[in-house]
Design an enzyme around this catalytic site. Structure first.
Site, mmCIF file in Angstrom:
data_model
loop_
_atom_site.group_PDB
_atom_site.id
_atom_site.type_symbol
_atom_site.label_atom_id
_atom_site.label_comp_id
_atom_site.label_asym_id
_atom_site.label_seq_id
_atom_site.Cartn_x
_atom_site.Cartn_y
_atom_site.Cartn_z
ATOM 1 N N ARG A 1 50.108 37.584 41.349
ATOM 2 C CA ARG A 1 50.657 38.537 42.312
ATOM 3 C C ARG A 1 51.130 39.770 41.544
ATOM 4 N NH1 ARG A 1 48.886 37.861 47.087
ATOM 5 N NH2 ARG A 1 50.755 38.225 48.324
ATOM 6 N N GLU B 1 48.686 46.269 48.185
ATOM 7 C CA GLU B 1 47.278 45.952 48.369
ATOM 8 C C GLU B 1 46.426 47.223 48.244
ATOM 9 O OE1 GLU B 1 45.416 42.956 49.114
ATOM 10 O OE2 GLU B 1 47.251 42.303 48.127
ATOM 11 N N HIS C 1 41.814 43.136 44.228
ATOM 12 C CA HIS C 1 42.251 41.856 44.797
ATOM 13 C C HIS C 1 41.070 41.089 45.384
ATOM 14 C CE1 HIS C 1 45.769 39.597 46.956
ATOM 15 N NE2 HIS C 1 45.090 38.840 46.113
#
Length: 315
Positions: A233, A262, A282
């Site tokens: 993360r 994001e 991601h």
């Protein structure tokens, strides 16, 4: 019950329909929407839901609180730090995740990142396209290296198995649990791990303990020849501190799949401009196989919740 899917699960409509059909036959209502991060839109779409399904879309407390019938949030993702768990807890809403669906996908991209860094794959690709040679880009082998893992859940353990198969030694941070050493993994304090590792690979959730743990101080312990890989993360890493370490030569390179926010990222993000840094938006979890595995977990979660036997419990 009304079940609302607020973003795509990454599977075909045909496969989605096959999972939804039994629910509709049982008299439940199902509605699906494309992702929209605007809370006002989310509230409009979710306002009558008993069950919400999301993946990695942020779900704020204002949305949770605006859904009077909401009883269960089914997160089609491993991490849940994008969900306001305090709001869910206060409202008595149950929460599950999709633990395990992306273990293989994330572990395999971790290996790809490690090998790309060791062998300078982005650089030699660019050199070859520009009419150049391998000059200045003699790589290194994973065999014989020490890989330090921060987080040894299912993904971290799979990475340990894979790097061990390459002939690497595996150590791991002992601060998240009291796991005993195994034939595969030796647990050590964080400073020792950072000092000894040729590759540090992150596989931990965001918690009060892990947030910002990779910072200027911990990066200073690393070898100048070492690499950092983050498939966990984004907030675990201080991005500016990492960029500074890369640009000053304090560490040799990094492979980064996750950020504070994001993607799409601000084009001025420091890791988009740091030396010897591979960045991906991601994608570690995103394979055809993992999406299909995830759908199985998501709808199994719903069945279990309706039967009074909640699985993959977060709350």
């Amino acid at each position: 019950m009304k079940i609302v899917l607020l973003e795509s699960l990454g599977i075909s409509q045909e496969l989605l329909d096959s999972y939804v059909k039994p629910l509709r036959e049982q008299g439940h209502e199902f509605a699906a929407y494309e992702r929209n991060d605007d809370p006002a839109v989310q509230i409009e779409e979710a306002k009558d839901a008993d069950i919400l399904i999301i993946a990695n879309m942020p779900l704020k407390g204002e949305v949770i609180n605006a859904c009077p019938n909401l009883k269960y949030i089914n997160v089609a993702f491993t991490g849940v730090d994008h969900v306001d768990l305090e709001a869910a807890k206060a409202k008595g809403v149950k929460v599950s995740n999709a633990s395990g669906y992306s273990t293989v996908a994330v572990a395999e991209l971790t290996i790809a990142m490690i090998l790309d860094l060791l062998r300078y794959v982005p650089q030699v690709d660019a050199a070859c396209r520009a009419g150049g040679t391998k000059a200045g880009f003699i790589g290194a082998e994973l065999e014989g290296k020490t890989v330090g893992l921060i987080g040894t859940g299912a993904i971290g353990h799979r990475v340990a198995e894979l790097v061990h198969a390459f002939g690497a030694k595996v150590i791991a941070y002992n601060g998240f649990s009291h796991k005993a050493d195994t034939e595969l993994i030796k647990y050590v304090p964080l400073k020792e791990l950072m000092e000894q590792s040729d590759i540090v690979s992150l596989h931990c959730p965001v918690t009060d303990q892990s947030r910002g743990m990779i910072n200027a101080e911990t990066l200073s312990y690393m070898k100048p020849t070492a690499f950092l890989v983050n498939e966990a993360r984004g907030p675990v890493v201080d991005s500016q501190a990492l960029a500074d370490a890369l640009n000053s030569g304090k560490i040799a390179g990094a492979g980064i799949d996750v950020f504070e926010n994001e993607p799409p990222l601000d084009t001025n993000h420091p890791l988009l401009h740091s030396k010897n840094t591979i960045v991906t938006p991601h994608v570690a979890f995103a394979t055809k196989e993992s999406m299909e595995k995830r759908a199985v977990v998501v709808f199994d979660n719903i069945d279990a919740y309706m039967a009074g036997n909640q699985k993959n419990v977060i709350l």
